[in-house]
Write a protein that holds these residues in place. Structure first.
Motif, PDB file in Angstrom:
ATOM      1  N   VAL A  56       0.788  -1.260   0.114  1.00 10.00           N
ATOM      2  CA  VAL A  56      -0.058   0.148   0.027  1.00 10.00           C
ATOM      3  C   VAL A  56       0.968   1.263   0.137  1.00 10.00           C
ATOM      4  CG1 VAL A  56      -1.593   1.369   1.163  1.00 10.00           C
ATOM      5  CG2 VAL A  56      -1.848  -1.297   0.984  1.00 10.00           C
ATOM      6  N   GLY A  57       2.039   1.073   0.856  1.00  6.45           N
ATOM      7  CA  GLY A  57       2.838   2.503   0.703  1.00  6.45           C
ATOM      8  C   GLY A  57       3.434   2.817  -0.678  1.00  6.45           C
ATOM      9  N   ARG A  58       3.775   1.522  -1.245  1.00  2.78           N
ATOM     10  CA  ARG A  58       4.327   1.784  -2.700  1.00  2.78           C
ATOM     11  C   ARG A  58       3.403   2.383  -3.267  1.00  2.78           C
ATOM     12  NH1 ARG A  58       6.334   3.850  -6.298  1.00  2.78           N
ATOM     13  NH2 ARG A  58       7.464   2.716  -8.169  1.00  2.78           N
ATOM     14  N   LEU A  59       1.964   2.044  -3.258  1.00  2.00           N
ATOM     15  CA  LEU A  59       0.973   2.793  -4.244  1.00  2.00           C
ATOM     16  C   LEU A  59       0.791   4.106  -3.889  1.00  2.00           C
ATOM     17  CD1 LEU A  59      -1.541  -0.077  -4.549  1.00  2.00           C
ATOM     18  CD2 LEU A  59      -0.054   0.961  -6.370  1.00  2.00           C
ATOM     19  N   VAL A  60       0.909   4.502  -2.441  1.00  2.00           N
ATOM     20  CA  VAL A  60       0.760   5.909  -2.293  1.00  2.00           C
ATOM     21  C   VAL A  60       1.926   6.754  -2.935  1.00  2.00           C
ATOM     22  CG1 VAL A  60       0.743   7.505  -0.249  1.00  2.00           C
ATOM     23  CG2 VAL A  60      -0.447   5.377  -0.064  1.00  2.00           C
ATOM     24  N   GLU A  61       2.952   6.147  -2.752  1.00  4.10           N
ATOM     25  CA  GLU A  61       4.320   6.789  -3.443  1.00  4.10           C
ATOM     26  C   GLU A  61       4.057   6.975  -4.830  1.00  4.10           C
ATOM     27  OE1 GLU A  61       7.011   8.357  -2.329  1.00  4.10           O
ATOM     28  OE2 GLU A  61       5.740   7.969  -0.400  1.00  4.10           O
ATOM     29  N   VAL A  62       3.479   6.000  -5.489  1.00  2.00           N
ATOM     30  CA  VAL A  62       2.979   6.301  -6.886  1.00  2.00           C
ATOM     31  C   VAL A  62       2.089   7.535  -7.182  1.00  2.00           C
ATOM     32  CG1 VAL A  62       1.842   5.264  -9.021  1.00  2.00           C
ATOM     33  CG2 VAL A  62       3.317   3.762  -7.630  1.00  2.00           C
ATOM     34  N   LEU A  63       0.998   7.555  -6.416  1.00  2.00           N
ATOM     35  CA  LEU A  63       0.191   8.752  -6.333  1.00  2.00           C
ATOM     36  C   LEU A  63       0.991  10.158  -5.998  1.00  2.00           C
ATOM     37  CD1 LEU A  63      -2.988   7.608  -4.282  1.00  2.00           C
ATOM     38  CD2 LEU A  63      -2.815   7.698  -6.894  1.00  2.00           C
ATOM     39  N   TRP A  99      -1.187   4.237 -14.692  1.00  2.00           N
ATOM     40  CA  TRP A  99      -2.848   4.249 -14.927  1.00  2.00           C
ATOM     41  C   TRP A  99      -3.283   4.355 -13.259  1.00  2.00           C
ATOM     42  CZ3 TRP A  99      -3.182   6.740 -18.812  1.00  2.00           C
ATOM     43  CH2 TRP A  99      -2.471   6.544 -19.919  1.00  2.00           C
ATOM     44  N   PHE A 100      -2.700   3.767 -12.206  1.00  2.00           N
ATOM     45  CA  PHE A 100      -3.365   3.308 -10.884  1.00  2.00           C
ATOM     46  C   PHE A 100      -4.005   4.662 -10.487  1.00  2.00           C
ATOM     47  CE2 PHE A 100      -2.514   3.943  -6.226  1.00  2.00           C
ATOM     48  CZ  PHE A 100      -3.545   3.174  -5.958  1.00  2.00           C
ATOM     49  N   GLY A 101      -3.629   5.930 -10.684  1.00  2.00           N
ATOM     50  CA  GLY A 101      -4.171   7.263  -9.836  1.00  2.00           C
ATOM     51  C   GLY A 101      -5.181   7.778 -10.976  1.00  2.00           C
ATOM     52  N   ARG A 102      -5.517   6.968 -11.984  1.00  2.00           N
ATOM     53  CA  ARG A 102      -6.500   7.685 -12.981  1.00  2.00           C
ATOM     54  C   ARG A 102      -7.729   8.195 -12.344  1.00  2.00           C
ATOM     55  NH1 ARG A 102      -6.602   2.441 -13.767  1.00  2.00           N
ATOM     56  NH2 ARG A 102      -8.388   1.468 -14.476  1.00  2.00           N
ATOM     57  N   HIS A 103      -8.193   7.551 -11.517  1.00  2.00           N
ATOM     58  CA  HIS A 103      -9.344   7.922 -10.890  1.00  2.00           C
ATOM     59  C   HIS A 103      -9.451   8.813  -9.862  1.00  2.00           C
ATOM     60  CE1 HIS A 103     -11.124   4.237 -13.038  1.00  2.00           C
ATOM     61  NE2 HIS A 103     -10.160   3.730 -12.358  1.00  2.00           N
ATOM     62  N   LEU A 104      -8.420   9.544  -9.395  1.00  2.00           N
ATOM     63  CA  LEU A 104      -8.241  10.448  -8.239  1.00  2.00           C
ATOM     64  C   LEU A 104      -9.024  11.536  -8.404  1.00  2.00           C
ATOM     65  CD1 LEU A 104      -7.079  10.690  -5.349  1.00  2.00           C
ATOM     66  CD2 LEU A 104      -4.941  11.748  -6.553  1.00  2.00           C
ATOM     67  N   PRO A 105      -9.117  12.358  -9.533  1.00  2.00           N
ATOM     68  CA  PRO A 105      -9.905  13.573  -9.458  1.00  2.00           C
ATOM     69  C   PRO A 105     -11.254  13.168  -9.114  1.00  2.00           C
ATOM     70  CG  PRO A 105      -8.430  13.471 -11.375  1.00  2.00           C
ATOM     71  CD  PRO A 105      -8.250  12.088 -10.847  1.00  2.00           C
ATOM     72  N   THR A 106     -11.977  12.092  -9.935  1.00  2.00           N
ATOM     73  CA  THR A 106     -13.340  11.734  -9.533  1.00  2.00           C
ATOM     74  C   THR A 106     -13.442  11.284  -8.376  1.00  2.00           C
ATOM     75  OG1 THR A 106     -12.892   9.612 -10.751  1.00  2.00           O
ATOM     76  CG2 THR A 106     -13.816  11.591 -12.038  1.00  2.00           C
ATOM     77  N   TYR A 107     -12.397  10.633  -7.810  1.00  2.00           N
ATOM     78  CA  TYR A 107     -12.491  10.058  -6.305  1.00  2.00           C
ATOM     79  C   TYR A 107     -12.660  11.303  -5.292  1.00  2.00           C
ATOM     80  CZ  TYR A 107     -11.127   8.274  -1.743  1.00  2.00           C
ATOM     81  OH  TYR A 107     -11.213   8.105  -0.360  1.00  2.00           O
ATOM     82  N   LYS A 128      -3.572  15.624 -13.711  1.00  2.00           N
ATOM     83  CA  LYS A 128      -3.769  14.260 -14.407  1.00  2.00           C
ATOM     84  C   LYS A 128      -3.987  14.791 -16.052  1.00  2.00           C
ATOM     85  CE  LYS A 128      -7.352  10.710 -15.615  1.00  2.00           C
ATOM     86  NZ  LYS A 128      -7.545  11.199 -16.884  1.00  2.00           N
ATOM     87  N   THR A 129      -4.518  15.839 -16.279  1.00  2.00           N
ATOM     88  CA  THR A 129      -4.639  16.272 -17.683  1.00  2.00           C
ATOM     89  C   THR A 129      -3.368  16.573 -18.304  1.00  2.00           C
ATOM     90  OG1 THR A 129      -6.799  17.199 -17.294  1.00  2.00           O
ATOM     91  CG2 THR A 129      -5.832  17.922 -19.109  1.00  2.00           C
ATOM     92  N   LEU A 130      -2.672  17.067 -17.497  1.00  2.00           N
ATOM     93  CA  LEU A 130      -1.240  17.394 -18.130  1.00  2.00           C
ATOM     94  C   LEU A 130      -0.453  16.194 -18.304  1.00  2.00           C
ATOM     95  CD1 LEU A 130      -0.172  20.640 -16.212  1.00  2.00           C
ATOM     96  CD2 LEU A 130      -0.741  20.498 -18.515  1.00  2.00           C
ATOM     97  N   SER A 131      -0.704  15.099 -17.560  1.00  2.00           N
ATOM     98  CA  SER A 131       0.044  13.921 -17.470  1.00  2.00           C
ATOM     99  C   SER A 131      -0.604  13.244 -18.975  1.00  2.00           C
ATOM    100  CB  SER A 131       0.057  12.938 -16.601  1.00  2.00           C
ATOM    101  OG  SER A 131       0.782  13.541 -15.197  1.00  2.00           O
TER     102      SER A 131
END
Length: 273
Positions: A56-63, A99-107, A128-131
């Motif tokens: 989980v910590g690694r995924l948080v670092e991705v975000l 692509w892991f964080g692609r839902h963050l804005p809607t979340y 996200k848009t700039l990425s």
């Protein structure tokens, strides 16, 4: 006297073990513990907990990497809490971490805990848009030379298309000002206060060469872009511009927007149109 022997269930296969392991990590289902052994120093629940926490910590670092300015805007502990909540709501479902964080804005828009801070969703959407613009497919850009052969009779029926590396978004807060302050690494005390806008700010993001950029659009320009993206021909676009801003000069205004988009490389060329 007979004895009843407890029947030992067969060990799960490899695919089932993978499924159990994934559910344990992302959903907290601890059925997998029945298939693990304690070590000489620690029980299996603690051992697996260390692994789960690291995952989980690694995924948080991705975000944190993908949403650098949002992470900078929040305190470290706040972003950590947000990231872990996002992991629970949107377990990783793609082999590419990009692509892991692609839902963050809607979340952020849809969760009650963050509705009182809409600038968070706007900051995330902008990042996200700039990425997405940076990673978008390369495509042929429309040039003014491509239109040189059109006759006046042709123009009303011409349909234009956005370049793959162009995106239109709306934001409801002063996230642009916040984004710029965060980009300059301004001290938190010197950043503007987050505020809601009287009306949404309309932005266009695109990728001239290799560097994503964005700029605001007027209501009229954004309206024309949105309808163009839906496939409305140039004649229809001119009619919409005339309805909004008046008939005087409508074709000239529409043509001006079109020229601006072409020169910026925002429209798809003949091979992509």
């Amino acid at each position: 006297m007979s004895r009843t022997r407890k029947r030992r269930l067969p060990a799960p296969g490899f695919a089932e073990m993978q499924a159990l392991f994934q559910r344990a990590i992302v959903e907290g289902d601890e059925t997998i513990l029945e298939q693990l052994n304690d070590s000489s120093k620690e029980v299996r629940a603690t051992l697996f907990g260390v692994y789960r926490n690291a995952y989980v910590g690694r995924l948080v670092e991705v975000l944190r990497h993908d949403y650098e300015r949002l992470a900078r805007y929040l305190a470290a502990a706040e972003f950590e809490e947000l990231g872990r909540a996002y992991v629970r709501a949107h377990p990783s479902d793609h082999p590419n971490a990009r692509w892991f964080g692609r839902h963050l804005p809607t979340y952020l828009t849809g969760t009650t805990a963050h509705r009182d801070a809409p600038e968070l969703a706007d900051l995330a959407l902008l990042e996200k848009t700039l990425s997405d613009v940076f990673d978008a497919a390369d495509g042929v850009q429309l040039t003014l030379a491509d239109l040189a052969g059109l006759t006046p009779e042709d123009w009303p029926g011409v349909v234009f298309s956005p370049h793959p590396a162009a995106r239109r978004i709306d934001i409801t807060t002063n996230a642009v000002a916040l984004w710029k302050a965060l980009a300059e690494d301004a001290d938190p005390a010197e950043r503007p206060q987050a505020t809601r806008l009287a009306e949404p700010e309309r932005l266009i993001a695109w990728r001239p060469e290799l560097t994503p950029r964005f700029r605001p659009m007027s209501y009229e320009e954004a309206m024309m872009w949105d309808e163009m993206a839906k496939g409305l021909d140039f004649g229809g676009l001119c009619e919409m511009v005339a309805t909004y801003g008046g008939e005087d000069g409508a074709p000239i205004r529409a043509g001006g927007y079109l020229k601006l988009w072409i020169e910026a490389g925002m429209l798809a060329g003949p091979e992509d149109a």
